[in-house]
Design a protein around this motif. Structure first.
Motif, PDB file in Angstrom:
ATOM      1  N   SER A 145      21.522  11.125  19.038  1.00  9.00           N
ATOM      2  CA  SER A 145      20.701  11.263  19.871  1.00  9.00           C
ATOM      3  C   SER A 145      19.508  12.193  19.784  1.00  9.00           C
ATOM      4  CB  SER A 145      21.186  11.076  21.467  1.00  9.00           C
ATOM      5  OG  SER A 145      21.701  12.403  21.588  1.00  9.00           O
ATOM      6  N   ASP A 163      22.361   1.243  20.872  1.00 11.22           N
ATOM      7  CA  ASP A 163      22.005   1.687  22.611  1.00 11.22           C
ATOM      8  C   ASP A 163      20.739   1.211  22.466  1.00 11.22           C
ATOM      9  OD1 ASP A 163      20.807   3.480  24.236  1.00 11.22           O
ATOM     10  OD2 ASP A 163      22.974   3.665  24.609  1.00 11.22           O
ATOM     11  N   CYS A 220      25.733   2.495  27.107  1.00 12.92           N
ATOM     12  CA  CYS A 220      26.815   3.520  27.535  1.00 12.92           C
ATOM     13  C   CYS A 220      27.309   3.206  29.144  1.00 12.92           C
ATOM     14  CB  CYS A 220      26.514   4.974  27.160  1.00 12.92           C
ATOM     15  SG  CYS A 220      27.530   6.046  28.227  1.00 12.92           S
ATOM     16  N   GLU A 273      20.398   7.866  26.576  1.00  9.26           N
ATOM     17  CA  GLU A 273      21.252   6.771  26.705  1.00  9.26           C
ATOM     18  C   GLU A 273      20.967   6.196  28.132  1.00  9.26           C
ATOM     19  OE1 GLU A 273      25.378   7.300  25.728  1.00  9.26           O
ATOM     20  OE2 GLU A 273      24.911   8.402  23.953  1.00  9.26           O
TER      21      GLU A 273
END
Length: 332
Positions: free
Chosen positions: A160, A180, A202, A230
């Motif tokens: 990320s 994601d 997630c 996320e």
């Protein structure tokens, strides 16, 4: 009171740790944690072992027994630099696989094989091959929150914290980005590269809502809201800052807001609060059930038995290792 093993020698050995944690770990719990911490730290030395712990681990693990802590990128980098013979990954299974990819000759232990990840389970190697057939010639960027099977079908991994940089470093007009969906949308907002997303989420971060964040703002004046990418787009829109777990920690350390909300797995708030007693942390506590499968008890058992050990099939290891290594090279 039950016999917890909290002998005077244990008290002496663990008291400095408890002094850091007493704001977030009750003393009644510490009576049970301290003997395990003392045994683990002694056994690490005799086993020539290190413990790598993700930011979502509970404070007694994160501050009590971990040698290296951080987000996925930090753990991946540090895994290549430690000279211990044994690595214990206090995190989830894909992290242990990544450590094994980067340290094929070392023993890598995951204290609970059931410590999975909803993102990693949302996509398979067959899914990636199908995407490649649908979009021939388009490179695949996989979040590290994926299985080794998926990494083996990937051109480069990302985390990320470096996702945008990795996407743009490829120098192509479009990429397949998985798994994601929300991180993919966050990257797409910041680049002219066309992002073809997968639809994994997630299970911790998808539960937050923008309305929930606005409710916290109304209830807590002067609140600094830091959100993980996320999270859904409405949450990111409601935040003051969006970043990886390590970037959130850096924000707190550098800007030192008086009152802060970390929109991520809630053990991280405990870990950061232990290091910053002068800052008020507002906690919308969403726990990761997979991270919480890792305990002091099964860390001790893993060190005692050297099991469960992570093994990776050779036909998957080499291509998956290349994808992770390319990430590390591009993110330097």
């Amino acid at each position: 009171m039950p016999d917890t093993g909290f002998a005077p020698a244990v008290r002496v050995a663990t008291q400095p740790i408890f002094e850091r944690l007493k704001r977030v770990v009750p003393e009644a719990e510490w009576l049970f944690h301290a003997p395990l911490i003392a045994r683990i730290n002694a056994l690490k030395e005799s086993r020539n072992a290190v413990i790598l712990a993700h930011n979502y681990q509970t404070p007694e693990i994160f501050h009590g027994v971990a040698d290296i802590v951080g987000d996925s990128l930090a753990l991946a980098r540090q895994a290549t630099e430690c000279d211990a013979e044994v690595i214990v990954l206090a995190g989830v299974h894909f992290m242990a696989e990544t450590a094994k990819l980067l340290n094929p000759d070392k023993t890598v232990l995951i204290p609970d094989l059931g410590a999975g990840c909803s993102l990693a389970s949302s996509i398979t190697g067959a899914d990636v091959r199908a995407l490649r057939r649908r979009y021939p010639g388009v490179p695949v960027v996989s979040y590290v929150n994926t299985s080794v099977e998926v990494k083996a079908e990937t051109d480069v991994c990302c985390t990320s914290s470096n996702a945008l940089g990795i996407v743009e470093a490829l120098g192509v007009p479009r990429v397949i980005f998985l798994p994601d969906e929300y991180l993919a949308k966050h990257v797409a907002r910041q680049t002219e590269v066309e992002i073809i997303p997968w639809h994994g989420h997630c299970e911790v971060h998808e539960r937050f809502t923008g309305a929930e964040i606005e409710g916290f703002r109304r209830g807590f004046a002067g609140l600094a809201v830091l959100a993980h990418p996320e999270c859904p787009p409405d949450v990111l829109d409601a935040a003051d800052y969006v970043g990886s777990t390590q970037q959130m920690i850096d924000y707190v350390e550098e800007r030192r807001p008086a009152r802060v909300l970390l929109v991520t797995e809630c053990s991280m708030s405990d870990n950061v609060a232990a290091a910053h007693p002068d800052i008020e942390f507002v906690r919308p506590c969403n726990l990761c059930p997979h991270m919480k499968r890792i305990t002091l008890g099964n860390i001790l058992t893993a060190l005692e038995t050297l099991r469960p050990a992570v093994e990776i099939a050779p036909e998957l290891a080499e291509p998956a290792r290349r994808a992770v290594a390319r990430m590390l090279e591009l993110s330097r």
